[in-house]
Design an enzyme around this catalytic site. Structure first.
Site, PDB file in Angstrom:
ATOM      1  N   GLY A  88       0.809  -1.216   0.000  1.00  0.00           N
ATOM      2  CA  GLY A  88       0.000   0.000   0.000  1.00  0.00           C
ATOM      3  C   GLY A  88       0.837   1.259   0.000  1.00  0.00           C
ATOM      4  O   GLY A  88       0.338   2.356  -0.235  1.00  0.00           O
ATOM      5  N   ASP A 121      -2.291   6.807   2.805  1.00  0.00           N
ATOM      6  CA  ASP A 121      -1.763   7.836   1.906  1.00  0.00           C
ATOM      7  C   ASP A 121      -0.522   7.363   1.142  1.00  0.00           C
ATOM      8  O   ASP A 121       0.044   8.103   0.349  1.00  0.00           O
ATOM      9  CB  ASP A 121      -1.437   9.117   2.684  1.00  0.00           C
ATOM     10  CG  ASP A 121      -0.410   8.880   3.791  1.00  0.00           C
ATOM     11  OD1 ASP A 121       0.070   7.723   3.927  1.00  0.00           O
ATOM     12  OD2 ASP A 121      -0.081   9.839   4.515  1.00  0.00           O
ATOM     13  N   ASP A 244       1.282 -11.662   6.621  1.00  0.00           N
ATOM     14  CA  ASP A 244       1.833 -10.824   5.547  1.00  0.00           C
ATOM     15  C   ASP A 244       3.172 -10.219   5.947  1.00  0.00           C
ATOM     16  O   ASP A 244       3.856  -9.623   5.113  1.00  0.00           O
ATOM     17  CB  ASP A 244       0.846  -9.720   5.156  1.00  0.00           C
ATOM     18  CG  ASP A 244       0.385  -8.898   6.341  1.00  0.00           C
ATOM     19  OD1 ASP A 244      -0.150  -9.494   7.288  1.00  0.00           O
ATOM     20  OD2 ASP A 244       0.573  -7.671   6.331  1.00  0.00           O
ATOM     21  N   ASN A 245       3.556 -10.382   7.201  1.00  0.00           N
ATOM     22  CA  ASN A 245       4.859  -9.889   7.656  1.00  0.00           C
ATOM     23  C   ASN A 245       5.791 -11.051   7.962  1.00  0.00           C
ATOM     24  O   ASN A 245       6.706 -10.927   8.774  1.00  0.00           O
ATOM     25  CB  ASN A 245       4.697  -9.003   8.893  1.00  0.00           C
ATOM     26  CG  ASN A 245       3.964  -7.706   8.567  1.00  0.00           C
ATOM     27  OD1 ASN A 245       3.975  -7.250   7.429  1.00  0.00           O
ATOM     28  ND2 ASN A 245       3.331  -7.129   9.559  1.00  0.00           N
TER      29      ASN A 245
HETATM   30  P1  AMP Z   1       2.163  -3.132   7.896  1.00  0.00           P
HETATM   31  O1  AMP Z   1       1.458  -3.014   9.220  1.00  0.00           O
HETATM   32  O2  AMP Z   1       3.196  -2.076   7.682  1.00  0.00           O
HETATM   33  O3  AMP Z   1       2.651  -4.492   7.634  1.00  0.00           O
HETATM   34  O4  AMP Z   1       1.038  -2.805   6.808  1.00  0.00           O
HETATM   35  C1  AMP Z   1      -0.118  -3.575   6.623  1.00  0.00           C
HETATM   36  C2  AMP Z   1      -0.788  -3.155   5.338  1.00  0.00           C
HETATM   37  O5  AMP Z   1      -1.183  -1.774   5.385  1.00  0.00           O
HETATM   38  C3  AMP Z   1       0.083  -3.297   4.108  1.00  0.00           C
HETATM   39  O6  AMP Z   1      -0.744  -3.684   3.039  1.00  0.00           O
HETATM   40  C4  AMP Z   1       0.606  -1.889   3.910  1.00  0.00           C
HETATM   41  O7  AMP Z   1       0.991  -1.642   2.594  1.00  0.00           O
HETATM   42  C5  AMP Z   1      -0.596  -1.059   4.305  1.00  0.00           C
HETATM   43  N1  AMP Z   1      -0.210   0.288   4.755  1.00  0.00           N
HETATM   44  C6  AMP Z   1       0.440   0.615   5.885  1.00  0.00           C
HETATM   45  N2  AMP Z   1       0.621   1.950   5.965  1.00  0.00           N
HETATM   46  C7  AMP Z   1       0.103   2.498   4.858  1.00  0.00           C
HETATM   47  C8  AMP Z   1      -0.012   3.839   4.335  1.00  0.00           C
HETATM   48  N3  AMP Z   1       0.449   4.897   4.995  1.00  0.00           N
HETATM   49  N4  AMP Z   1      -0.612   3.988   3.153  1.00  0.00           N
HETATM   50  C9  AMP Z   1      -1.106   2.937   2.470  1.00  0.00           C
HETATM   51  N5  AMP Z   1      -1.036   1.673   2.899  1.00  0.00           N
HETATM   52  C10 AMP Z   1      -0.445   1.432   4.079  1.00  0.00           C
HETATM   53 MG    MG Z   2       3.580  -5.436   6.301  1.00  0.00          MG
END
Ligand code: AMP
Ligand code: MG
Length: 472
Positions: A88, A121, A244-245
């Site tokens: 994202g 964003d 996903d992580n």
């Molecule tokens: P994460 O917690 O960083 O592993 O993110 C989980 C999901 O949320 C993933 O699909 C990321 O790409 C999305 N994501 C996290 N932060 C943002 C952001 N600021 N804008 C868009 N997508 C985000």
């Molecule tokens: Mg992630």
């Protein structure tokens, strides 16, 4: 342009359904905050001027040979399945085969919105970018498999969180960004052809010896088991072990609300969003087993005889706790100086940990100082340590070189949460000196560095970081 990146993009050669092609969204005024020269050398990236590096690693200029794309994946977040996630806010520029022969992804994190941004964003702010940079490089220096950091660039634009914060882009390097969730999305869609293509890609890239999905599962599970035990051995709490992580390569990925233990407690949680303590320090092995069971489930559709596959995969998953326990014993034995194995070792280690938990003993300093006279000072009741140490010293008499083993197993320096906060505050104010000092000290975590004794000190009562945030 003098900067040259020798791209060879294998993921971009997979079918269209695996990603969306798009360029990063340009930023207003890119300014290079940090660049990892040593890693650039391994990647075969030619030296560039700071302004050029800032343009490329902010996404303002797409370098020749790149094939920018956002990857598609799904994932279990805190146990519930989200059928579509995807990058994202990250864009894969492409892959390079380094001077060491290893293939690696070069990815920009915080590079603007993608089709998978949902409400986000697509941006990141400077705090989490510098935090990930430092912590991932510190993990690497400790010898723990991890994604790495190549560059951090300030965007010159604010990002809006609870208040406006300075934006930044992190360039992350990984042996791949294939996640358990990447398999899950195609399994959930019952797209067997895609699943097969992903299996072959993953096998060729990471497990060329694997004859089939069962071998792949076994190998991934073993690598991940070793990884999670290494986390435990340095007091690391990942904080968001969603599927996903969780990488197929066995590298640590996605440094969000992660933290290192100060005082030891097996159920310690820092992440503000982990209200149930699902990803608490001591739960990480169980969560890993759960995540590997999700990978197993996603691999079943690849098998001709699915009933037999379920049986075979179940055996692999059920063997995992034993592997984790074996690895844990090996590493924690080393932490207390034991290279040989004896019946009572597990009880000895367990007894120390219980006493540490009951006495708010600092995890890192207790182990680092075991051999000297200072470990007891980490305990609210030093006698609790002395009682334990009596039995331990008797056990050590049957060891050849315990101090040397402990010194290379127990880091003297970890990225302490309060130091990371301090570093971020300084960087936001334009002072990168604390960042560079931490980088320098954490590059040699097992070396005594008397001039950096202040970085070994646990947080004073007012300095303690109680909660960490995703920073998204
Ligand atoms: P994460 O917690 O960083 O592993 O993110 C989980 C999901 O949320 C993933 O699909 C990321 O790409 C999305 N994501 C996290 N932060 C943002 C952001 N600021 N804008 C868009 N997508 C985000
Ligand atoms: Mg992630």
């Amino acid at each position: 342009m003098s900067l040259h990146i020798p791209f060879d993009n294998s993921y971009a050669r997979l079918p269209d359904g695996f990603y969306s092609r798009l360029d990063p969204t340009p930023v207003k005024a890119p300014h290079l905050l940090a660049f990892n020269e040593a890693l650039a050398g391994v990647l075969g990236i030619s030296r560039g001027e700071a302004v050029e590096l800032a343009r490329v690693f902010s996404g303002n200029e797409v370098p020749e040979g790149a094939a920018p794309l956002a990857q598609l994946y799904a994932g279990h977040q805190f146990g519930s399945f989200n059928p579509q996630l995807g990058d994202g806010r990250a864009i894969l520029l492409g892959e390079v085969v380094g001077t060491d022969g290893a293939r690696r992804d070069i990815q920009l994190k915080g590079a603007g919105p993608t089709p998978y941004s949902r409400m986000g964003d697509g941006r990141a702010w400077m705090g989490p970018v510098l935090r990930e940079y430092l912590v991932s490089e510190a993990m690497h220096a400790m010898g723990i498999p991890t994604t790495r950091a190549l560059a951090a660039v300030a965007t010159g634009e604010p990002v809006l969180r609870e208040s406006p914060l300075p934006g930044a882009v992190l360039t992350r390097v990984a042996s791949s960004h294939i996640r358990v969730g990447t398999f899950q999305i195609f399994a959930a869609r019952q797209d067997r052809a895609a699943l097969q293509a992903l299996f072959e890609h993953t096998r060729d890239r990471h497990y060329p010896e694997a004859a089939g999905p069962a071998d792949l599962l076994r190998d991934v599970a073993e690598r991940q088991a070793r990884l999670v035990v290494q986390w435990l051995s340095v007091g690391f709490i990942h904080g968001v072990m969603n599927t996903d992580n969780c990488t197929l390569s066995g590298e640590t990925i996605d440094y969000g609300p992660c933290a290192f233990l100060d005082a030891y407690h097996p159920m310690r949680v820092y992440s503000s969003i982990d209200r149930q303590g699902r990803y608490a320090y001591g739960n990480q092995p169980d969560i890993l087993v759960w995540n590997m069971a999700q990978l197993a489930t996603a691999l079943v559709p690849l098998m001709e005889d699915q009933e037999a596959a379920v049986e075979e995969f179940s055996e692999i998953i059920h063997a995992l706790p034993r592997i984790i326990r074996r690895e844990w014993l090996r590493l924690f034995r080393a932490k207390i100086g034991l290279a040989t194995e004896e019946e009572g070792d597990e009880a000895l280690i367990g007894d120390l940990l219980n006493r540490m938990a009951g006495n708010q003993a600092d995890f890192t300093n207790t182990f680092r100082r075991l051999g000297g006279t200072r470990a007891r000072d980490e305990f609210t009741d030093p006698a609790a340590f002395d009682q334990w140490a009596e039995g331990w010293r008797a056990r050590l008499e049957r060891e050849a070189a315990p101090q040397e083993l402990m010194d290379r197993t127990n880091p003297a320096f970890i990225p302490r949460n309060h130091r990371l906060e301090e570093m971020i505050e300084a960087a936001v104010g334009g002072d990168m000196a604390p960042f560079h000092r931490l980088m320098e000290v954490l590059a040699r975590p097992y070396a005594d560095q008397p001039e950096a004794a202040d970085l070994q000190r646990p947080p004073a009562p007012g300095e303690e970081v109680r909660a960490t945030f995703c920073g998204t």
